[in-house]
Design a protein around this motif. Structure first.
Motif, mmCIF file in Angstrom:
data_model
loop_
_atom_site.group_PDB
_atom_site.id
_atom_site.type_symbol
_atom_site.label_atom_id
_atom_site.label_comp_id
_atom_site.label_asym_id
_atom_site.label_seq_id
_atom_site.Cartn_x
_atom_site.Cartn_y
_atom_site.Cartn_z
ATOM 1 N N ALA A 355 0.486 -1.669 0.100
ATOM 2 C CA ALA A 355 0.049 0.031 0.254
ATOM 3 C C ALA A 355 0.873 0.936 0.456
ATOM 4 O O ALA A 355 0.365 1.855 -0.940
ATOM 5 C CB ALA A 355 -0.949 0.136 1.260
ATOM 6 N N LEU A 356 2.028 0.774 0.406
ATOM 7 C CA LEU A 356 2.787 2.529 0.680
ATOM 8 C C LEU A 356 2.946 3.036 -0.925
ATOM 9 O O LEU A 356 3.208 4.016 -0.960
ATOM 10 C CB LEU A 356 3.981 2.569 1.953
ATOM 11 C CG LEU A 356 4.823 2.857 1.881
ATOM 12 C CD1 LEU A 356 4.860 4.717 2.018
ATOM 13 C CD2 LEU A 356 5.982 2.618 2.702
ATOM 14 N N VAL A 357 4.280 1.775 -1.026
ATOM 15 C CA VAL A 357 3.714 1.896 -2.864
ATOM 16 C C VAL A 357 3.077 2.817 -4.000
ATOM 17 O O VAL A 357 3.429 3.340 -4.279
ATOM 18 C CB VAL A 357 5.059 0.665 -3.152
ATOM 19 C CG1 VAL A 357 4.710 -0.017 -4.907
ATOM 20 C CG2 VAL A 357 5.889 0.138 -2.702
ATOM 21 N N VAL A 358 1.958 2.405 -3.679
ATOM 22 C CA VAL A 358 1.057 1.893 -4.435
ATOM 23 C C VAL A 358 0.431 4.096 -4.164
ATOM 24 O O VAL A 358 0.482 5.053 -5.349
ATOM 25 C CB VAL A 358 -0.433 2.278 -4.009
ATOM 26 C CG1 VAL A 358 -1.842 2.797 -4.850
ATOM 27 C CG2 VAL A 358 0.080 -0.098 -4.029
ATOM 28 N N MET A 363 1.934 9.541 -5.902
ATOM 29 C CA MET A 363 2.615 10.802 -5.602
ATOM 30 C C MET A 363 3.362 11.052 -6.382
ATOM 31 O O MET A 363 3.392 12.739 -6.627
ATOM 32 C CB MET A 363 2.849 11.145 -4.211
ATOM 33 C CG MET A 363 2.475 11.327 -3.145
ATOM 34 S SD MET A 363 2.749 10.832 -1.356
ATOM 35 C CE MET A 363 3.509 11.913 -0.744
ATOM 36 N N ALA A 364 4.058 10.670 -6.578
ATOM 37 C CA ALA A 364 5.711 11.046 -8.297
ATOM 38 C C ALA A 364 4.794 11.151 -9.113
ATOM 39 O O ALA A 364 4.769 11.947 -9.878
ATOM 40 C CB ALA A 364 6.362 9.380 -7.588
ATOM 41 N N LEU A 365 3.605 10.556 -9.566
ATOM 42 C CA LEU A 365 2.635 10.786 -11.111
ATOM 43 C C LEU A 365 1.869 12.338 -10.675
ATOM 44 O O LEU A 365 0.791 12.706 -11.489
ATOM 45 C CB LEU A 365 2.136 9.934 -11.372
ATOM 46 C CG LEU A 365 3.222 8.295 -11.663
ATOM 47 C CD1 LEU A 365 1.916 7.169 -12.060
ATOM 48 C CD2 LEU A 365 3.842 9.167 -13.108
ATOM 49 N N GLY A 366 2.291 12.500 -9.715
ATOM 50 C CA GLY A 366 0.721 13.944 -9.132
ATOM 51 C C GLY A 366 -0.821 13.022 -9.130
ATOM 52 O O GLY A 366 -1.743 14.432 -9.112
ATOM 53 N N VAL A 372 -4.218 8.400 -2.188
ATOM 54 C CA VAL A 372 -4.794 8.277 -0.536
ATOM 55 C C VAL A 372 -6.014 7.035 -0.910
ATOM 56 O O VAL A 372 -6.121 6.132 0.010
ATOM 57 C CB VAL A 372 -4.968 9.619 -0.068
ATOM 58 C CG1 VAL A 372 -5.479 9.234 1.154
ATOM 59 C CG2 VAL A 372 -3.731 10.620 -0.239
ATOM 60 N N LEU A 373 -6.806 7.974 -1.642
ATOM 61 C CA LEU A 373 -8.228 6.545 -1.877
ATOM 62 C C LEU A 373 -8.218 5.849 -2.245
ATOM 63 O O LEU A 373 -8.321 4.472 -1.578
ATOM 64 C CB LEU A 373 -8.718 7.830 -3.300
ATOM 65 C CG LEU A 373 -10.276 6.804 -3.189
ATOM 66 C CD1 LEU A 373 -11.030 7.222 -1.891
ATOM 67 C CD2 LEU A 373 -10.927 7.635 -4.418
ATOM 68 N N THR A 374 -6.850 5.570 -3.063
ATOM 69 C CA THR A 374 -6.428 3.819 -2.924
ATOM 70 C C THR A 374 -6.333 3.262 -1.606
ATOM 71 O O THR A 374 -6.653 1.723 -1.193
ATOM 72 C CB THR A 374 -5.093 3.606 -3.900
ATOM 73 O OG1 THR A 374 -5.606 4.242 -5.117
ATOM 74 C CG2 THR A 374 -5.174 2.503 -4.609
ATOM 75 N N VAL A 375 -5.809 3.655 -0.739
ATOM 76 C CA VAL A 375 -4.866 3.126 0.446
ATOM 77 C C VAL A 375 -6.002 3.476 1.466
ATOM 78 O O VAL A 375 -6.284 1.985 2.087
ATOM 79 C CB VAL A 375 -3.828 4.227 1.305
ATOM 80 C CG1 VAL A 375 -4.022 3.904 2.718
ATOM 81 C CG2 VAL A 375 -2.865 4.005 0.510
ATOM 82 N N VAL A 376 -7.333 4.614 1.056
ATOM 83 C CA VAL A 376 -8.250 3.646 2.128
ATOM 84 C C VAL A 376 -8.931 2.846 1.604
ATOM 85 O O VAL A 376 -9.575 1.546 2.434
ATOM 86 C CB VAL A 376 -9.324 4.979 1.756
ATOM 87 C CG1 VAL A 376 -10.359 5.101 2.370
ATOM 88 C CG2 VAL A 376 -8.549 6.399 2.810
#
Length: 436
Positions: A355-358, A363-366, A372-376
């Motif tokens: 999840a951290l890598v995602v 973030m790197a792609l803006g 954040v929604l993916t982590v949720v």
């Protein structure tokens, strides 16, 4: 069985720094093809200084100084003959890096020669460590390492070794004049199907996150995959603490408690991933595996403390002759509520590296908001597993304690509390052992 680097490039996940040393012994010299394959997060934390060529020379000089080798007790003098550095596409739009150093040291094999080799480069990091040795116009009469690389020089890791990667940091070799070589083989155990397909789903999610154009259908598919991966993550071995939390909540007879545990796990995990993501991006010295290890210790200690409290409460109520089945139900509702929340915090305290890598890739792609929604969604998947476990285990517990087993009900609270205490202590000890 080997997998492509895109599917399982790093055996210990996206924090890993992987090393390979390929030793070739000639009659007049010894050569070492030293390779360092860094995963996404270490690559992100160590930005390029100067040109790739200059960076490679400096990095190889540091690696050379970390190698300790002797021939018949005499230290070998290594020099960097060639150095190269390159980035490669990694997970979720991030990059991995590969450093290749060709080192050479003078050697004279005119009689049997005992060679000792050790690589201490970045010894505090986790990852794959492999050494091979072969002779060229020299015979290896004894060798503690194989002659062939099972990882293809860190290009394709065996899926069967991902859960227990090689950790070879030293080699002892006896070289004699003549032709031929020797080496030992490496046994490869079996791999489980769940791990293989989970890696496949994670790879598909990383591909979607790193897509050049993220359309609505692709975005929805990425969120669905995050939900599935979160559910699998909560059910995987090593996450019994979360299932135990849901079980305890379900045993109280109130679904609200099970929902509280699940929601707390989700919130804690999401906040933990976001916090660790910020720390990783602003700090080059943060050791991610160490942070996860200490969080694992804290999680286990919280569970053990809750188990000790439950056990003390159960024993006290039994001593006072409380009615069966009320081992932790009287007069301490506020304490019980705090315990439920604490169990949820313990269950979600250790962030998932995937999840951290995602998040970092988004973030790197803006695409920070989408990350954040993916982590949720990942956390919501964990919630689904926990609620399902709570309902199933409560139903199973009610059936088990019915009929002839009804007489065991007075001991259920004590048994459950003791089990929680043991599980928490075990988790803390295992996490602490990994830090040593």
């Amino acid at each position: 069985m080997l997998v492509a680097a895109a599917l399982a490039a790093h055996p210990l996940g996206n924090f890993s720094v992987n090393h390979y040393d390929g030793l070739t012994i000639h009659p007049d010299r010894i050569e070492d093809t030293a390779i360092v394959d860094s995963a996404e997060i270490p690559t992100l934390q160590q930005p390029l200084n100067g040109s790739p060529a200059a960076h490679a020379q400096n990095a190889c000089a540091q690696l050379r100084d970390a190698i300790h080798a002797q021939a018949d007790g005499q230290p070998l003098a290594w020099r960097v003959a060639q150095a190269s550095f390159a980035f490669r596409p990694g997970a979720a739009g991030l990059r991995t890096s590969r450093l290749t150093c060709h080192l050479v040291a003078p050697l004279q094999v005119d009689q049997p020669l005992a060679i000792a080799f050790a690589n201490a480069h970045r010894s505090d990091t986790v990852g794959w460590r492999e050494i091979t040795a072969k002779g060229h116009d020299v015979r290896l009469s004894a060798s503690s390492v194989p002659s062939r690389s099972v990882s293809g020089e860190l290009r394709g890791y065996p899926t069967d070794l991902l859960s227990s990667p090689l950790d070879v940091r030293q080699a002892r070799i006896t070289a004699t004049p003549g032709n031929g070589g020797s080496g030992t083989g490496v046994t490869v155990p079996g791999v489980d199907v769940v791990t293989r397909y989970t890696a496949f789903l994670a790879d598909r999610l990383n591909t979607l996150i790193g897509a050049d154009r993220l359309t609505v259908p692709l975005g929805l598919l990425a969120l669905l995959l995050s939900l599935v991966l979160g559910a699998v993550h909560a059910a995987m071995p090593g996450h019994g603490k979360t299932v135990m939390a849901a079980y305890l909540a379900g045993r109280t007879g109130r679904l609200r408690d099970a929902a509280t545990v699940a929601a707390t796990v989700t919130a804690t995990h999401t906040v933990g991933v976001l916090a660790l993501g910020v720390l990783v991006t602003v700090s080059t010295s943060l050791a991610g595996p160490a942070v996860l290890g200490w969080l694992g210790v804290a999680s286990g200690l919280i569970i053990a403390a809750i188990g000790a409290g439950l056990l003390r409460s159960a024993l006290r109520h039994r001593h006072h002759g409380d009615a069966p089945g009320h081992g932790h139900g009287h007069g301490h509702g506020h304490g019980h509520g705090a315990g439920v929340v604490a169990l949820g915090v313990a269950g979600g305290l250790v962030p998932s590296p995937s999840a951290l890598v995602v998040l970092l890739g988004a973030m790197a792609l803006g695409r920070t908001a989408f990350g954040v929604l993916t982590v949720v969604c990942y956390g919501l998947g964990m919630t689904l597993t926990l609620l399902t476990a709570a309902l199933a285990l409560r139903k199973l517990g009610d059936r088990t304690l019915s009929g002839r087993l009804q007489r065991l009900r007075p001991y259920s609270a004590t048994t459950t509390a003791a089990l929680v205490l043991l599980v928490g202590a075990g988790l803390a000890l295992r996490a602490a052992a990994a830090l040593v």
